[in-house]
Design a protein around this motif. Structure first.
Motif, PDB file in Angstrom:
ATOM      1  N   ASP A   2      75.776 -51.500  13.036  1.00 29.41           N
ATOM      2  CA  ASP A   2      76.044 -51.849  11.656  1.00 29.41           C
ATOM      3  C   ASP A   2      74.921 -51.394  10.734  1.00 29.41           C
ATOM      4  O   ASP A   2      74.139 -52.190  10.244  1.00 29.41           O
ATOM      5  CB  ASP A   2      76.221 -53.356  11.531  1.00 29.41           C
ATOM      6  N   SER A   3      74.815 -50.093  10.535  1.00 29.99           N
ATOM      7  CA  SER A   3      73.775 -49.586   9.647  1.00 29.99           C
ATOM      8  C   SER A   3      74.386 -49.222   8.302  1.00 29.99           C
ATOM      9  O   SER A   3      73.861 -48.423   7.563  1.00 29.99           O
ATOM     10  CB  SER A   3      73.102 -48.367  10.267  1.00 29.99           C
ATOM     11  N   HIS A   5      75.137 -50.130   4.713  1.00 25.81           N
ATOM     12  CA  HIS A   5      74.806 -51.039   3.637  1.00 25.81           C
ATOM     13  C   HIS A   5      75.503 -50.590   2.368  1.00 25.81           C
ATOM     14  O   HIS A   5      76.162 -49.552   2.337  1.00 25.81           O
ATOM     15  CB  HIS A   5      73.295 -51.075   3.422  1.00 25.81           C
ATOM     16  N   THR A   8      74.834 -47.014   1.299  1.00 20.19           N
ATOM     17  CA  THR A   8      74.964 -45.929   2.274  1.00 20.19           C
ATOM     18  C   THR A   8      75.788 -44.749   1.749  1.00 20.19           C
ATOM     19  O   THR A   8      75.420 -43.583   1.938  1.00 20.19           O
ATOM     20  CB  THR A   8      75.567 -46.462   3.583  1.00 20.19           C
ATOM     21  N   HIS A  63      74.546 -53.789  -3.344  1.00 17.79           N
ATOM     22  CA  HIS A  63      74.360 -54.883  -2.386  1.00 17.79           C
ATOM     23  C   HIS A  63      75.320 -56.033  -2.667  1.00 17.79           C
ATOM     24  O   HIS A  63      75.950 -56.574  -1.756  1.00 17.79           O
ATOM     25  CB  HIS A  63      72.912 -55.370  -2.455  1.00 17.79           C
ATOM     26  N   HIS A  66      78.894 -55.058  -1.692  1.00 19.60           N
ATOM     27  CA  HIS A  66      79.186 -54.836  -0.277  1.00 19.60           C
ATOM     28  C   HIS A  66      78.717 -55.998   0.587  1.00 19.60           C
ATOM     29  O   HIS A  66      79.504 -56.865   0.935  1.00 19.60           O
ATOM     30  CB  HIS A  66      78.566 -53.516   0.190  1.00 19.60           C
ATOM     31  N   CYS A  67      77.446 -56.011   0.914  1.00 17.25           N
ATOM     32  CA  CYS A  67      76.920 -57.035   1.835  1.00 17.25           C
ATOM     33  C   CYS A  67      77.269 -58.449   1.369  1.00 17.25           C
ATOM     34  O   CYS A  67      77.786 -59.265   2.147  1.00 17.25           O
ATOM     35  CB  CYS A  67      75.401 -56.919   1.982  1.00 17.25           C
ATOM     36  N   LYS A  82      73.246 -65.241   2.071  1.00 18.45           N
ATOM     37  CA  LYS A  82      73.233 -63.958   1.364  1.00 18.45           C
ATOM     38  C   LYS A  82      73.102 -64.160  -0.148  1.00 18.45           C
ATOM     39  O   LYS A  82      72.437 -63.379  -0.841  1.00 18.45           O
ATOM     40  CB  LYS A  82      74.525 -63.177   1.647  1.00 18.45           C
TER      41      LYS A  82
ATOM     42  N   ASP B  35      68.551 -46.202   6.603  1.00 20.59           N
ATOM     43  CA  ASP B  35      69.490 -47.291   6.341  1.00 20.59           C
ATOM     44  C   ASP B  35      68.854 -48.667   6.454  1.00 20.59           C
ATOM     45  O   ASP B  35      69.447 -49.592   7.043  1.00 20.59           O
ATOM     46  CB  ASP B  35      70.679 -47.206   7.308  1.00 20.59           C
ATOM     47  N   TYR B  37      67.679 -52.390   5.349  1.00 21.80           N
ATOM     48  CA  TYR B  37      68.473 -53.429   4.683  1.00 21.80           C
ATOM     49  C   TYR B  37      68.145 -53.428   3.177  1.00 21.80           C
ATOM     50  O   TYR B  37      66.979 -53.414   2.772  1.00 21.80           O
ATOM     51  CB  TYR B  37      68.131 -54.778   5.309  1.00 21.80           C
ATOM     52  N   CYS B  38      69.224 -53.475   2.353  1.00 12.37           N
ATOM     53  CA  CYS B  38      69.092 -53.353   0.893  1.00 12.37           C
ATOM     54  C   CYS B  38      67.972 -54.227   0.331  1.00 12.37           C
ATOM     55  O   CYS B  38      67.189 -53.795  -0.517  1.00 12.37           O
ATOM     56  CB  CYS B  38      70.389 -53.771   0.188  1.00 12.37           C
TER      57      CYS B  38
END
Lengths: 96, 96, 96, 96
Positions: A2-3, A5, A8, A63, A66-67, A82, B35, B37-38
């Motif tokens: 899971d790279s 982000h 990406t 961010h 997405h995340c 998060k 990649d 983490y943001c």
């Protein structure tokens, strides 16, 4: 595995922008080395700061979209974590 | 002949700091490329912004203490011009 | 009917903080009126700005955790709109 | 007897601006009290922050042009002290 982000898909654009920032910082060194006028150096520092800010705001938007959005959709404690983490990062940006 | 500015006596220190900033910006490129983490990228962007801000505040202090102070001591329209120019640069810093 | 926002549950706390900010701004007027020393006025202006920033960061965190999170959970174009709107507001905070 | 600072001649203008800021802060309270939309509250907070920043930049310019310029003209340790104090205040503004 899971790279992936938020940023990406725009990775190349971010890298291009950061290389431009690097060039600006080298330009600053040249100005100082050649005894450029203080105010001109300061104007250039402000320009670099603004460029970095634009990178940061883009990363934050990606961010959130997405995340954070994914964690929120899944719900549970990860969503809260998060959201808290993003809020802390926003605070650091606002205060820096 | 007048290439002596407020920061001239600290030129090496400023150059060292700007080279460190350049290294940080290259570190950012590596993070994006790998990649990272943001939020970690954002934390590093805030660190670079703060480092640039410290450079700018140092330059401004040196500028006030040398170029502006000298113009003020000599008086006349140049003093006013230097004060105005410094105020504008402060405003750009505060707003960037 | 939907007057429930992220900050609603903390409404009293936000109002208390904003009343404190109002008091600080009146304190600034008193300082200027009594010819307080410029630097002391400036220190107090920075304190008020920081207080407002804290209010803003709290509102943003509540907004992300409620309005935005809810829109994201429901999905669709409203989610995108809310994310975009939040990102724009973050940019305004960072640049102000 | 020395109650004359840089901003003294513009005192009424500063007071008028600070009263406007006070009105804006009361407007914020009203917005929160009436459950205004978070983003609208945030937009208004940014406006107040900007108004305060403008006040601060004006005070700083007046301060440099009066108190600091006078100390610099007279020279000696007071000049250094005033320059240092002004630089610290600029740093607080930039970082707030």
């Amino acid at each position: 595995m899971d790279s992936v982000h938020g940023y990406t898909s725009d990775k190349d654009a971010y890298l291009a922008r950061l290389r431009r920032v690097e060039g600006q910082v080298r330009g600053l060194q040249r100005m100082v080395d050649e005894d450029a006028y203080c105010i001109d150096v300061l104007t250039q520092v402000s320009a670099v700061t603004k460029a970095l800010q634009t990178v940061a705001l883009g990363l934050m938007e990606d961010h959130l979209g997405h995340c954070v959005a994914q964690a929120v959709t899944e719900g549970g404690p990860l969503a809260d974590e998060k959201l808290r983490e993003a809020s802390d990062a926003i605070a650091r940006l606002v205060r820096s």
